[in-house]
Design an enzyme around this catalytic site. Structure first.
Site, PDB file in Angstrom:
ATOM      1  N   ARG A 248      -6.002   9.110  61.444  1.00  0.00           N
ATOM      2  CA  ARG A 248      -5.338  10.285  60.885  1.00  0.00           C
ATOM      3  C   ARG A 248      -5.346  10.189  59.359  1.00  0.00           C
ATOM      4  O   ARG A 248      -4.306  10.100  58.717  1.00  0.00           O
ATOM      5  CB  ARG A 248      -3.908  10.309  61.411  1.00  0.00           C
TER       6      ARG A 248
ATOM      7  N   GLN B 271      -9.840  14.681  58.772  1.00  0.00           N
ATOM      8  CA  GLN B 271      -9.061  15.802  59.305  1.00  0.00           C
ATOM      9  C   GLN B 271      -9.876  16.772  60.164  1.00  0.00           C
ATOM     10  O   GLN B 271      -9.411  17.221  61.199  1.00  0.00           O
ATOM     11  CB  GLN B 271      -8.398  16.570  58.169  1.00  0.00           C
TER      12      GLN B 271
ATOM     13  N   ASP C 106     -10.345  15.629  63.713  1.00  0.00           N
ATOM     14  CA  ASP C 106      -9.113  15.261  64.404  1.00  0.00           C
ATOM     15  C   ASP C 106      -8.860  16.167  65.607  1.00  0.00           C
ATOM     16  O   ASP C 106      -8.171  17.181  65.540  1.00  0.00           O
ATOM     17  CB  ASP C 106      -7.952  15.336  63.396  1.00  0.00           C
TER      18      ASP C 106
ATOM     19  N   SER D  50      -5.240  16.710  66.934  1.00  0.00           N
ATOM     20  CA  SER D  50      -4.503  17.777  66.245  1.00  0.00           C
ATOM     21  C   SER D  50      -4.966  19.154  66.698  1.00  0.00           C
ATOM     22  O   SER D  50      -4.145  20.032  66.971  1.00  0.00           O
ATOM     23  CB  SER D  50      -4.682  17.673  64.720  1.00  0.00           C
TER      24      SER D  50
ATOM     25  N   TYR E 179       2.698   8.174  62.562  1.00  0.00           N
ATOM     26  CA  TYR E 179       3.255   8.402  63.897  1.00  0.00           C
ATOM     27  C   TYR E 179       4.695   7.899  63.976  1.00  0.00           C
ATOM     28  O   TYR E 179       5.125   7.081  63.163  1.00  0.00           O
ATOM     29  CB  TYR E 179       2.437   7.633  64.942  1.00  0.00           C
TER      30      TYR E 179
HETATM   31  P1  NAD Z   1       2.643  12.832  68.577  1.00  0.00           P
HETATM   32  O1  NAD Z   1       2.015  13.802  69.509  1.00  0.00           O
HETATM   33  O2  NAD Z   1       2.409  11.375  68.772  1.00  0.00           O
HETATM   34  O3  NAD Z   1       4.241  13.067  68.613  1.00  0.00           O
HETATM   35  C1  NAD Z   1       4.804  14.354  68.482  1.00  0.00           C
HETATM   36  C2  NAD Z   1       6.075  14.269  67.690  1.00  0.00           C
HETATM   37  O4  NAD Z   1       7.106  13.624  68.434  1.00  0.00           O
HETATM   38  C3  NAD Z   1       5.975  13.499  66.377  1.00  0.00           C
HETATM   39  O5  NAD Z   1       6.290  14.360  65.315  1.00  0.00           O
HETATM   40  C4  NAD Z   1       6.987  12.379  66.537  1.00  0.00           C
HETATM   41  O6  NAD Z   1       7.642  12.052  65.325  1.00  0.00           O
HETATM   42  C5  NAD Z   1       7.955  12.985  67.519  1.00  0.00           C
HETATM   43  N1  NAD Z   1       8.849  12.023  68.204  1.00  0.00           N
HETATM   44  C6  NAD Z   1       8.564  10.795  68.687  1.00  0.00           C
HETATM   45  N2  NAD Z   1       9.670  10.229  69.238  1.00  0.00           N
HETATM   46  C7  NAD Z   1      10.685  11.123  69.090  1.00  0.00           C
HETATM   47  C8  NAD Z   1      12.057  11.125  69.436  1.00  0.00           C
HETATM   48  N3  NAD Z   1      12.610  10.085  70.036  1.00  0.00           N
HETATM   49  N4  NAD Z   1      12.795  12.196  69.108  1.00  0.00           N
HETATM   50  C9  NAD Z   1      12.226  13.276  68.478  1.00  0.00           C
HETATM   51  N5  NAD Z   1      10.933  13.337  68.125  1.00  0.00           N
HETATM   52  C10 NAD Z   1      10.172  12.264  68.420  1.00  0.00           C
HETATM   53  O7  NAD Z   1       2.298  13.145  67.083  1.00  0.00           O
HETATM   54  P2  NAD Z   1       1.232  14.128  66.418  1.00  0.00           P
HETATM   55  O8  NAD Z   1       1.774  15.485  66.462  1.00  0.00           O
HETATM   56  O9  NAD Z   1      -0.111  13.874  67.002  1.00  0.00           O
HETATM   57  O10 NAD Z   1       1.211  13.606  64.923  1.00  0.00           O
HETATM   58  C11 NAD Z   1       2.358  13.116  64.297  1.00  0.00           C
HETATM   59  C12 NAD Z   1       2.116  12.961  62.828  1.00  0.00           C
HETATM   60  O11 NAD Z   1       0.906  12.258  62.528  1.00  0.00           O
HETATM   61  C13 NAD Z   1       1.930  14.248  62.096  1.00  0.00           C
HETATM   62  O12 NAD Z   1       3.005  15.049  61.971  1.00  0.00           O
HETATM   63  C14 NAD Z   1       1.429  13.680  60.770  1.00  0.00           C
HETATM   64  O13 NAD Z   1       2.429  13.105  60.013  1.00  0.00           O
HETATM   65  C15 NAD Z   1       0.487  12.639  61.258  1.00  0.00           C
HETATM   66  N6  NAD Z   1      -0.834  13.257  61.256  1.00  0.00           N
HETATM   67  C16 NAD Z   1      -1.622  13.057  60.165  1.00  0.00           C
HETATM   68  C17 NAD Z   1      -2.876  13.662  60.111  1.00  0.00           C
HETATM   69  C18 NAD Z   1      -3.773  13.451  58.949  1.00  0.00           C
HETATM   70  O14 NAD Z   1      -3.343  13.022  57.927  1.00  0.00           O
HETATM   71  N7  NAD Z   1      -5.068  13.740  59.093  1.00  0.00           N
HETATM   72  C19 NAD Z   1      -3.326  14.446  61.171  1.00  0.00           C
HETATM   73  C20 NAD Z   1      -2.492  14.646  62.251  1.00  0.00           C
HETATM   74  C21 NAD Z   1      -1.257  14.023  62.282  1.00  0.00           C
END
Ligand code: NAD
Length: 386
Positions: A127, A132, A135, A138, A233
């Protein structure tokens, strides 16, 4: 380089790895593209459209799998109806790219390594901003977040928007989104577009501004521990933090017409956030969509693939939502794959550079070796250094 696009055989999978537009780009770059007959049918892309884009449509599955240098898929290879395992259809020394579920099915990665297939898992694309456009987690999560809101709106006995009509004024629906990652943020945006009043919660405090910028209210919970792991994450939180979270969200669940949960911690069972007691407190007619259904569920009683109803509350546990929107889900996935293929090749020929972070991190098997430490750990084999 000869690139193959396989027809997905998993039940209910309607996506296809490349759409015709992506094919024509690869053809322009000097690649030959073979598409299995009918591969795009369930996503509304005809064989004729692939041919017009410059692909060769191949009806013989075994020939396609055996003759391409690089095979693109959505789902992991699996056992076919004729008893053959798809891994055994792959040519030794060829390359496979797809969602391979390496942490959920490490034995498959071992099988790929034994077959001397170099495999790249889309779940493991780092990530980082450079990656991006590759990804796929996403892109597909965005589809799920959007579709989850539509499922909720369709199942709800209420309007989402506020209506002022001659027949009276209808207040807007209250939607509570738990987990504001990629899927959660798309769910917030979609529910706002439908006119709902939206609240959201996440254990990563950094998402507060993103939630607010979408016009939703961020529910704050004071957790005295680090909730963010490598790569942005979430990490699994302590029992105390879990109890604090549950206490804080209970009131918001109770007052919501719709609850959409998306919380995940990579490689772990999804955290249980909405308890049976909270669900019992919801108003009859309320709807829950649990996007973590396939990872164990964020809500007590979620059954993957089923809509259940208790005490007037509809609880939906969808499976593979991106497949329910196969045109755009495939279009976005194809763009992710196209960028990755361009990254892995030069002048239409594969050129793997394992010094590169994206290539190294996404690769799960190469040179007859499982080359991801977490997969090796799950298989119980000692770490091999490449
Ligand atoms: P994910 O599907 O693993 O999780 C979904 C969400 O659940 C996350 O926001 C996480 O914080 C939340 N979560 C986990 N445990 C929890 C709890 N107990 N209570 C409430 N919420 C909880 O995550 P995702 O959506 O695939 O990605 C998460 C983060 O990764 C993004 O928001 C971002 O910061 C990062 N990301 C970065 C890039 C990049 O830079 N290219 C791309 C995608 C995602």
């Amino acid at each position: 380089m000869k690139i193959g696009v396989a027809k997905e055989i998993e039940v209910g999978e309607r996506r296809v790895a490349l759409i015709p537009d992506a094919v024509s780009r690869l053809v322009k770059q000097g690649c030959e593209v073979w598409v299995e007959a009918g591969a795009g049918e369930a996503a509304f892309f005809s064989d004729a459209a692939y041919e017009a884009a410059g692909a060769t449509v191949v009806a013989d599955t075994a020939k396609l799998w055996n003759e391409v240098d690089l095979l693109l898929k959505v789902k992991p290879p699996q056992q076919r109806e004729d008893g053959q395992h798809e891994v055994n259809l792959l040519r030794e020394g060829s390359v496979l790219v797809g969602f391979l579920d390496p942490l959920g099915n490490p034995a498959l990665i071992q099988q790929l390594a034994d077959r001397n297939v170099t495999a790249f898992s889309m779940e493991l694309i780092p990530r980082i901003s450079r990656a991006q456009s590759m990804d796929a987690l996403s892109s597909q999560a965005s589809v799920s977040g959007y579709k989850a809101v539509l499922l909720a709106a369709a199942a709800s006995p209420k309007f989402f928007p506020m209506l002022t009509t001659a027949a009276g004024t209808i207040p807007p629906a209250k939607v509570f989104v738990i987990g504001a990652g990629v899927a959660g943020l798309q769910a917030i945006a979609t529910a706002r577009r439908l006119g709902a009043v939206v609240e959201a919660f996440d254990i990563r405090p950094a998402v507060k501004e993103e939630v607010q910028s979408l016009g939703a209210k961020f529910v704050e919970v004071q957790l005295d521990e680090d909730t963010v792991a490598a790569g942005g994450y979430a990490r699994e939180v302590s029992e105390t933090a879990k109890q604090r979270t549950q206490a804080a969200i209970a009131e918001h669940v109770k007052l919501s017409d719709v609850v959409i949960t998306t919380a995940q911690v990579p490689g772990k069972r999804a955290p249980l956030l909405v308890t049976e007691a909270m669900i019992a407190q919801m108003k009859p007619g309320s709807v829950i969509v649990d996007l973590a259904a396939e990872q164990g569920g964020n809500c007590a009683g979620t059954e993957p693939g089923k809509d259940i109803n208790h005490h007037g509350i509809t609880q939906i546990g969808p499976i593979n939502l991106p497949s329910a929107m196969p045109i755009h889900a495939s279009q976005m996935y194809a763009k992710n794959l196209l960028t990755l293929v361009q990254h892995l090749s030069k002048d239409g020929m594969l050129q793997l550079d394992f010094a590169d972070e994206i290539t190294r991190e996404a690769c799960v098997s190469h040179d007859r070796t499982v080359c991801n430490a977490r997969v090796q750990e799950l298989l119980g084999t000692p770490m091999q250094v490449r």
